[in-house]
Design an enzyme around this catalytic site. Sequence first.
Site, PDB file in Angstrom:
ATOM      1  N   THR A   1      -0.673   4.430   0.181  1.00 52.09           N
ATOM      2  CA  THR A   1      -1.600   5.508   0.531  1.00 52.09           C
ATOM      3  C   THR A   1      -0.918   6.613   1.310  1.00 52.09           C
ATOM      4  OG1 THR A   1      -3.529   4.062   0.506  1.00 52.09           O
ATOM      5  CG2 THR A   1      -3.708   6.056   1.821  1.00 52.09           C
TER       6      THR A   1
ATOM      7  N   CYS B   1       0.842  -1.200   0.000  1.00 50.89           N
ATOM      8  CA  CYS B   1       0.000   0.000   0.000  1.00 50.89           C
ATOM      9  C   CYS B   1       0.875   1.247   0.000  1.00 50.89           C
ATOM     10  CB  CYS B   1      -0.904   0.002   1.234  1.00 50.89           C
ATOM     11  SG  CYS B   1      -2.040   1.408   1.302  1.00 50.89           S
TER      12      CYS B   1
END
Length: 344
Positions: free
Chosen positions: A178, A176
Amino acid sequence: MKNEYYTFNDVFLIPQLTDCTSRSALDTSTTIGNISLGVPVISANMDTVTGPKMASEIRAVGGVGALHRFNTVSEAVSDYNAVVDSGHDCFVSVGVGEEDFQRAAQLYRAGARNFIVDIAHGHSTMMRHTLNILRNTYGSEIYIVAGNVATPEAVRDLAEWGADCIKVGIGGGSCCSTRVITGHGVPMFTCLLECCQIADTLGVKIIADGGIRTSGDIAKALTAGADYVMLGSLLAGTDESPGETVQTSTGPAKVFRGMASTAAMVDRNNRSRADMPVGEGVRTLIPTKGSIKTIIRDLKSGLQSSMSYMNAHNISEIPVVAKWGVQTAAGNYEGTPHILQGDK
């Protein structure tokens, strides 16, 4: 506002007097909804982690699978039926679009009763709308996991909107990005401490989703109050994970990717990269690992060993009896087998 937030490597568990005489006798079982678990482990609802083969096999070794939602409705129903035909149950995933109510309806008709409402930023009005519709349509007949979120305020809202269990963790997954792309996310250990505290008062369960790399991390997540952990990279590359095995210069491997990665968005939308928003995940190759049987066995054994150090006889005792502290980077380094890193 807190000045410091901690992740798993930032904290350590403190050994205590124990009356445990056999680590293997310590109880790692629990339940989620109507499903009994031998270990508090859920395979991630990612298209390179959990298909019907993974969902079936992880039930056989004590965990539970979460089928991903990145396929057609008919494919989702077929995958669920394949798990049921193997003699097991699993979670099925839906999103928050209007088409997802049809997906939920078809899965419900097929017999599914355990759902995950799965979006990257779960603290949203779209989540509220979806939870309200699902709860009003199916009542208490279905068990709903909702997420992902990273704040106690979000846990409170999702619980009030109808979730039975909440998936906690934003930006902590190994594939990830993000936090790199958006700057948002909360380090997992503190995130769990805050979210689990409010969850306990509301009577909802918590899944720690992201950042779990070892059995020690599982113990720390449960110490912070999580009821279950969701595993992605730990189960990627196994015999049971979806995808073809490819040959690389270093040996056989399988693809592992974040569901918000550009590669995943291109595949499921059948559009070019130029038409896609910036990805919040990466794609990589994971060396093949063999069967999840060995992985789950080792994780369970490691968790039992951790329980023996803190004198917890079952996992519900872990957040009650465990003690922890904060360590420096040097302290974390000291706690690894550092001779393998060139230490003299």
